[in-house]
Design an enzyme around this catalytic site. Structure first.
Site, PDB file in Angstrom:
ATOM      1  N   ASN A  11       0.863  -1.522  -0.133  1.00 45.01           N
ATOM      2  CA  ASN A  11      -0.197   0.251   0.425  1.00 45.01           C
ATOM      3  C   ASN A  11       0.576   1.221  -0.029  1.00 45.01           C
ATOM      4  O   ASN A  11       1.727   1.799   1.239  1.00 45.01           O
ATOM      5  CB  ASN A  11      -1.071   0.063   1.283  1.00 45.01           C
ATOM      6  CG  ASN A  11      -1.816   1.191   1.789  1.00 45.01           C
ATOM      7  OD1 ASN A  11      -1.648   1.772   0.226  1.00 45.01           O
ATOM      8  ND2 ASN A  11      -2.498   1.342   2.906  1.00 45.01           N
ATOM      9  N   LYS A  13       0.521   4.261  -0.538  1.00 45.23           N
ATOM     10  CA  LYS A  13      -0.400   4.858   0.109  1.00 45.23           C
ATOM     11  C   LYS A  13       0.679   7.000  -1.083  1.00 45.23           C
ATOM     12  O   LYS A  13       0.403   6.529  -2.153  1.00 45.23           O
ATOM     13  CB  LYS A  13       0.552   5.740   1.384  1.00 45.23           C
ATOM     14  CG  LYS A  13      -0.338   4.479   2.257  1.00 45.23           C
ATOM     15  CD  LYS A  13      -0.052   5.229   4.123  1.00 45.23           C
ATOM     16  CE  LYS A  13      -0.303   3.204   4.489  1.00 45.23           C
ATOM     17  NZ  LYS A  13      -0.395   3.519   5.919  1.00 45.23           N
ATOM     18  N   HIS A  96     -10.020   1.508   4.211  1.00 41.33           N
ATOM     19  CA  HIS A  96      -8.655   1.577   5.199  1.00 41.33           C
ATOM     20  C   HIS A  96      -8.786   2.815   6.062  1.00 41.33           C
ATOM     21  O   HIS A  96      -8.869   3.750   6.499  1.00 41.33           O
ATOM     22  CB  HIS A  96      -7.432   2.162   4.055  1.00 41.33           C
ATOM     23  CG  HIS A  96      -6.257   2.308   5.122  1.00 41.33           C
ATOM     24  ND1 HIS A  96      -5.702   3.339   5.666  1.00 41.33           N
ATOM     25  CD2 HIS A  96      -4.970   1.019   4.794  1.00 41.33           C
ATOM     26  CE1 HIS A  96      -4.234   3.332   6.313  1.00 41.33           C
ATOM     27  NE2 HIS A  96      -3.720   1.529   5.510  1.00 41.33           N
ATOM     28  N   GLU A  98      -7.405   5.710   7.529  1.00 43.36           N
ATOM     29  CA  GLU A  98      -6.642   6.368   7.372  1.00 43.36           C
ATOM     30  C   GLU A  98      -8.159   7.117   6.006  1.00 43.36           C
ATOM     31  O   GLU A  98      -7.970   8.834   6.499  1.00 43.36           O
ATOM     32  CB  GLU A  98      -5.636   7.196   6.295  1.00 43.36           C
ATOM     33  CG  GLU A  98      -3.917   6.612   7.216  1.00 43.36           C
ATOM     34  CD  GLU A  98      -2.681   5.897   6.563  1.00 43.36           C
ATOM     35  OE1 GLU A  98      -3.238   5.735   5.099  1.00 43.36           O
ATOM     36  OE2 GLU A  98      -2.256   5.685   6.742  1.00 43.36           O
ATOM     37  N   GLU A 168      -6.218  -4.340  10.482  1.00 44.28           N
ATOM     38  CA  GLU A 168      -5.048  -3.898  10.979  1.00 44.28           C
ATOM     39  C   GLU A 168      -5.516  -2.384  11.776  1.00 44.28           C
ATOM     40  O   GLU A 168      -5.712  -1.773  12.098  1.00 44.28           O
ATOM     41  CB  GLU A 168      -4.943  -2.352   9.371  1.00 44.28           C
ATOM     42  CG  GLU A 168      -4.631  -2.843   8.526  1.00 44.28           C
ATOM     43  CD  GLU A 168      -4.014  -2.164   7.307  1.00 44.28           C
ATOM     44  OE1 GLU A 168      -2.615  -2.560   6.644  1.00 44.28           O
ATOM     45  OE2 GLU A 168      -4.303  -1.290   6.939  1.00 44.28           O
ATOM     46  N   GLY A 174       1.772   2.835  10.314  1.00 43.11           N
ATOM     47  CA  GLY A 174       2.800   3.705  10.586  1.00 43.11           C
ATOM     48  C   GLY A 174       3.708   4.316  11.674  1.00 43.11           C
ATOM     49  O   GLY A 174       4.092   5.563  11.338  1.00 43.11           O
ATOM     50  N   SER A 213       2.484  -2.004  10.545  1.00 45.21           N
ATOM     51  CA  SER A 213       4.323  -1.581  10.696  1.00 45.21           C
ATOM     52  C   SER A 213       5.012  -3.111  10.719  1.00 45.21           C
ATOM     53  O   SER A 213       5.651  -3.589  11.585  1.00 45.21           O
ATOM     54  CB  SER A 213       4.827  -1.212  12.316  1.00 45.21           C
ATOM     55  OG  SER A 213       4.126   0.196  12.053  1.00 45.21           O
ATOM     56  N   GLY A 234       2.509  -0.858   4.255  1.00 51.67           N
ATOM     57  CA  GLY A 234       2.852   0.406   4.353  1.00 51.67           C
ATOM     58  C   GLY A 234       3.944   1.156   4.050  1.00 51.67           C
ATOM     59  O   GLY A 234       4.993   0.721   2.887  1.00 51.67           O
TER      60      GLY A 234
HETATM   61  P1  PGA Z   1       2.247   0.254   7.820  1.00 51.34           P
HETATM   62  O1  PGA Z   1       1.044   0.778   7.471  1.00 51.34           O
HETATM   63  O2  PGA Z   1       3.004  -0.592   6.776  1.00 51.34           O
HETATM   64  O3  PGA Z   1       3.099   1.735   7.087  1.00 51.34           O
HETATM   65  O4  PGA Z   1       2.177   0.643   9.552  1.00 51.34           O
HETATM   66  C1  PGA Z   1       0.227  -0.499   6.477  1.00 51.34           C
HETATM   67  C2  PGA Z   1      -1.021   0.002   6.202  1.00 51.34           C
HETATM   68  O5  PGA Z   1      -1.090   1.297   6.348  1.00 51.34           O
HETATM   69  O6  PGA Z   1      -1.750  -0.667   5.058  1.00 51.34           O
END
Ligand code: PGA
Length: 260
Positions: A11, A13, A96, A98, A168, A174, A213, A234
């Site tokens: 992903n 982003k 997601h 976000e 998630e 993140g 993460s 991510g």
């Molecule tokens: P991250 O994001 O690996 O940076 O934690 C994962 C995601 O948002 O799908």
């Protein structure tokens, strides 16, 4: 332990540009040629055409990071599932955190999006997971059921199996603080059990991912868990060496590695 090939999805982003994407995709193609694990990349929408040009006829799939729940109309700034399909997408990320946190999505609209995605021939990746406050209150099970049930109500349990579910936890995205493999396994096992109450076959066959993460240091422990069929990546998908390392680990855990 499920022996199906692991599924690893980048992903990306709102990151990348044409040269960087090209380098990412060409390196991934080159270095995973002999793998059995399944891979996909979700770049920002404008780069889907580039993904199609580079990845078509390869083992690597691509997908959108979001889509409209409508097929067409006066929805300025939105992208239709039919458009994603036209650019060769296999997957689309839905719900997601976000997007949920910024008010673009809720449990109900995720159900509608999931349905429209299936209708367009896409495989929706439904993201669910609790906030830190919910986690601290011990409400994770309640939250994932609350997020999952409206989607099941919308499309029916059989159709759920045509999608993917990514657990998630919001507190892990993140932040560099991944869930422990035990926590991720416990929640994904709970989700599989919840689905199993309605349909055992769907429960056994659906791909359940962990995201939050994941990096080259923790991927092996997470991907060795029996109910973790893969991962949504991510930050670690922004460094090609890290992403390829995670793919290598995923491939080792498929148990189906080809050496030819
Ligand atoms: P991250 O994001 O690996 O940076 O934690 C994962 C995601 O948002 O799908």
């Amino acid at each position: 332990m499920k022996n199906r090939p692991k599924l690893v999805i980048a992903n990306r982003k709102m990151h990348g540009n044409l040269p960087d994407n090209r380098h990412f995709m060409q390196s991934l193609l080159l270095q995973t040629q002999q793998h059995s694990a399944r891979y996909a990349i979700c770049p920002p929408h404008p780069y889907l055409y580039q993904a199609q040009q580079i990845l078509q006829n390869s083992r690597i799939a691509w997908g959108g990071q979001n889509m409209s729940r409508f097929e067409q109309g006066a929805y300025t700034g939105s992208v239709s599932p039919l458009m994603l399909k036209e650019f060769g997408c296999t997957y689309v990320i839905i719900g997601h955190s976000e997007r949920r946190q910024r008010g673009h999505d809720n449990d109900e609209t995720c159900g509608e999006r999931f349905e429209t995605a299936l209708k367009a021939g896409l495989t929706p990746i439904l993201c669910i997971g609790e906030t830190l406050e919910e986690y601290e209150r011990g409400e994770t099970d309640l939250v994932v059921v609350r997020q999952l049930n409206p989607v099941i109500a919308h499309v029916g349990i059989e159709a759920l199996s045509r999608g993917v579910i990514a657990y998630e936890p919001v507190w892990a995205i993140g932040t560099g603080k991944a869930a422990t493999p035990q926590h991720a396994q416990a929640i994904l096992s709970f989700i599989r059990g919840h689905i199993g109450l309605l349909n055992e076959q769907v429960s056994a066959n659906i791909d359940l991912l962990y995201g939050g993460s994941v990096n080259p240091s923790n991927a092996a422990q997470l991907l060795s868990m029996p109910d973790i069929n893969g991962s949504l990546i991510g930050s670690a998908s922004l460094v090609i060496e890290d992403f390829i390392r995670i793919c290598q680990i995923a491939n080792e855990y498929t148990g189906l590695r080809t050496t030819a």
